[in-house]
Design an enzyme around this catalytic site. Structure first.
Site, PDB file in Angstrom:
ATOM      1  N   SER A  11       0.844  -1.194   0.000  1.00 25.08           N
ATOM      2  CA  SER A  11       0.000   0.000   0.000  1.00 25.08           C
ATOM      3  C   SER A  11       0.884   1.249   0.000  1.00 25.08           C
ATOM      4  CB  SER A  11      -0.927  -0.048   1.202  1.00 25.08           C
ATOM      5  OG  SER A  11      -1.938   0.906   1.071  1.00 25.08           O
ATOM      6  N   ARG A  39     -12.047   7.122   8.845  1.00 25.29           N
ATOM      7  CA  ARG A  39     -11.585   5.734   8.904  1.00 25.29           C
ATOM      8  C   ARG A  39     -12.616   4.774   8.302  1.00 25.29           C
ATOM      9  NH1 ARG A  39      -7.232   2.484   8.858  1.00 25.29           N
ATOM     10  NH2 ARG A  39      -7.526   0.605  10.091  1.00 25.29           N
ATOM     11  N   ASP A  80      -8.554  -5.860  -5.398  1.00 29.16           N
ATOM     12  CA  ASP A  80      -8.158  -4.557  -4.847  1.00 29.16           C
ATOM     13  C   ASP A  80      -8.677  -3.456  -5.765  1.00 29.16           C
ATOM     14  OD1 ASP A  80      -6.889  -2.268  -3.923  1.00 29.16           O
ATOM     15  OD2 ASP A  80      -4.905  -3.183  -3.778  1.00 29.16           O
ATOM     16  N   HIS A 127      -8.183  -4.638  -1.040  1.00 29.24           N
ATOM     17  CA  HIS A 127      -6.864  -4.068  -0.757  1.00 29.24           C
ATOM     18  C   HIS A 127      -6.218  -4.705   0.484  1.00 29.24           C
ATOM     19  CE1 HIS A 127      -3.703  -1.112  -0.815  1.00 29.24           C
ATOM     20  NE2 HIS A 127      -4.004  -0.695   0.395  1.00 29.24           N
ATOM     21  N   ASP A 128      -7.049  -5.011   1.462  1.00 28.45           N
ATOM     22  CA  ASP A 128      -6.550  -5.613   2.709  1.00 28.45           C
ATOM     23  C   ASP A 128      -5.850  -6.945   2.505  1.00 28.45           C
ATOM     24  OD1 ASP A 128      -6.788  -3.985   4.833  1.00 28.45           O
ATOM     25  OD2 ASP A 128      -8.670  -4.803   5.606  1.00 28.45           O
TER      26      ASP A 128
END
Lengths: 214, 382
Positions: free
Chosen positions: B157, B224, B320, B353-354
């Site tokens: 990232s 967040r 992602d 993405h995680d």
């Protein structure tokens, strides 16, 4: 044959790959399209200091290439070779893969855009055994072409003669041909005419330039 | 097959702080005094210092990469599964370094640090920093540790951006780069999420132009929650939450948290406020927005990467959508053009993405293979 070559050959197993390994000169730059788990490139890197790069679609095989220390790009050949710059390889190898892509004609031209020469290992649907099966009304399934029509990655079956005609149409020269029989023996005496009937597989070196090997 | 060493933990670890003697010049033209870098190291540095690996953390990460601070510590470092003796980044072989970026809030100098000129917190007087500034600070740490070339710089990232920036800023100091789930230029979509996140923070009345005593918790939590959604994927959210309801079997016909996904996001937001500073979030997201390696070369990425001759491992994840695979492929294309040694894998994953923190089997196997086949430092990476 020295010991190093022997080891590489054992690892290669497939007769066409052993021959291709012999054809590649030391220190050349080689791109292997559909490189699988990277066995050929590993052999070339180890025994001939070739600068290698593989292209492969399957993640599991990418991981195997990485485990062998072979640089590899994950992509589908159906997307072409647009990410590869012009004339950066001495040899571009396409072993038993050309019949599995959507547009073999485009891929052949792309191979000769990114490399000086191409080496195509071509499975021959014109082999006598295949012809006999067709005469009896069925798609060939035999030792060399083991998968049935509905479950084969070979979506573009063709004969060696078909391949040569395509090359002619595209202005691509076949500068060397090595036909292989069932047993994988080298058939130096087979001419182009008999290879279409008796070779199960043929290795053809292609180029756009006016050059002939031997 | 050989008996492999059983993968273990790095055990109890400590962090260190390195204070710069000289000012750190920044891309914006200003400079920072008394910069502190917090870092942790694992493993032993070889005599020739040729086994040092730098791991870069992501937006809200920190220097605590692996291990625990005490026996009773419930939490391990953020990439503990990846780093340790016998693990993919093998600390029995490598000396692994991780440092908190400048602008952060986990030990290194950031907007909540005290400005030596005023004796007060910088807050919004902190200079706007870039990814290249963060790398410049890390290069000072590198000198301090007596390392002349990283064997590999690895990051996911935003950490991947730092890894790439290392190559461009200090090509001779990097032997290899592994850039995971990242991009060489942050897209307008990425910038948009950062903008909305900052708007949420700066429009919270408790933000007080950055001079808050207590965090603008509503704004920061909202930022967040938005970001968290971009780390997931439609498929992973479907798999994990579906349309499940949190408390009862029926809708409340109100605007509280009915759905499990709503509770989950709320929980993520609240937890985040406890560990991350709002001003830091503004500064770091801005640094991400400004990251575009090809900005200086009219969009020509290959030109921008020309000084970098080292081999690369590029990894993306199929689901992602924050830094989609095509962005990694652009990078691969530029590197192929420059004749760099590249390995690229687009790992099949539903985690979005995680995935770079979750797909440990495939990513671990790739990284471990890649590291074990790398040429030694100083070898000719033609």
């Amino acid at each position: 044959m020295n010991k190093k070559q022997e080891i590489s050959n054992i690892q290669l197993q497939r007769s066409d790959l052993i021959i291709i390994r012999k054809m590649i000169p030391e220190n050349s730059r080689v791109l292997d399209l559909g490189c699988g788990s990277g066995r050929l490139l590993y052999a070339l890197k180890q025994s001939k200091h070739v600068k290698v790069l593989g292209v492969e679609r399957e993640q599991s095989k990418i991981l195997e290439c990485a485990a062998r220390g072979i640089p590899v790009i994950q992509t589908s050949l159906d997307g072409g070779l647009a990410d590869f710059p012009d004339q950066t390889f001495d040899y571009v190898i396409l072993s038993r893969t050309i019949q599995s892509v959507m547009r073999p004609d485009i891929l052949l031209q792309e191979m000769l855009r990114v490399g000086k020469r191409g080496i195509v290992s071509y499975m021959n649907f014109g082999h006598i055994n295949a012809r006999i099966q067709l005469v009896f009304g069925n798609f060939p399934v035999n030792r060399n072409l083991p998968l049935p029509w509905y479950d084969t990655p070979t979506i573009r079956p063709g004969t060696i003669d078909d391949f040569k005609k395509l090359c002619h149409k595209l202005g691509i020269r076949i500068i060397q041909e090595i036909p292989l029989t069932n047993e994988g023996d080298f058939l130096p005496r087979l001419t182009c005419f008999s290879s279409n009937l008796f070779a199960s597989n043929s290795i053809m070196v292609i180029s756009k330039e006016n050059e002939v090997i031997q | 097959m050989n008996q492999e060493i059983e993968a273990g933990s790095v055990g109890i670890v400590q962090f260190s702080d390195y204070v710069f003697e000289d000012e750190l010049p920044l891309d914006c033209g200003r400079s920072l005094k008394n910069v502190v870098i917090r870092y942790e190291t694992y493993g032993t540095l070889a005599e020739d210092a040729g086994n040092a690996i730098l791991v870069e953390h992501a937006l809200t990460g920190d220097a605590h990469l692996a291990g625990k601070y005490s026996e009773n510590d419930k939490k391990t470092g953020w990439w503990d599964e990846m780093v340790g003796p016998g693990k993919p980044i093998d600390t029995s072989r490598f000396f692994v370094v991780c440092s908190n970026i400048i602008g952060g809030c986990s030990g290194s100098t950031g907007p909540r640090s005290i400005d030596p000129d005023t004796g007060k917190r910088y807050n919004m007087k902190f200079p706007v920093i870039t990814i290249a500034d963060m790398v410049r600070a890390q290069e000072r740490l590198m000198q301090h540790l007596g390392i002349s070339q990283w064997h590999c710089v690895i990051g996911g990232s935003m950490g991947g951006m730092l890894a790439l920036q290392w190559g461009v800023s200090y090509p001779e100091k990097v032997n290899a780069i592994a850039a995971i789930a990242t991009t060489a230029r942050v897209s307008p979509q990425g910038i948009s999420f950062n903008w909305i996140s900052r708007e949420a923070i700066m429009n919270d009345p408790n933000w007080e132009k950055g001079e808050y005593e207590e965090q603008p918790s509503r704004g920061l939590a909202t930022a967040r929650m938005l970001a968290h959604v971009t780390y997931l994927s439609d498929e992973s959210m479907n798999n994990k939450f579906g349309r499940g309801l949190q408390a009862s079997d029926n809708f409340d016909f109100a605007f509280k948290k009915d759905f499990r996904i709503e509770s989950y996001l709320e929980h993520q937001g609240t937890k985040f406020v406890e560990r991350f500073d709002a001003n830091s979030y503004l500064y770091i997201t801005r640094a991400i927005d400004y990251f575009g390696l090809s900005d200086a070369t009219d969009g020509n990425l290959a030109e921008a990467l020309k000084p970098v001759h080292c081999p690369f491992l590029i990894v993306s994840f199929s689901s992602d959508w924050l830094f989609p695979s095509y962005q990694s492929q652009e990078l691969v294309k530029a590197l192929l053009k420059n004749a760099n040694d590249v390995t690229y894998c687009n790992i099949q994953s539903s985690y979005g993405h995680d995935a770079f923190l979750l797909e440990m089997d495939s990513l671990g196997s790739l990284l471990s293979s890649y590291l074990s086949n790398l040429p030694e430092n100083g070898a000719d990476n033609e």
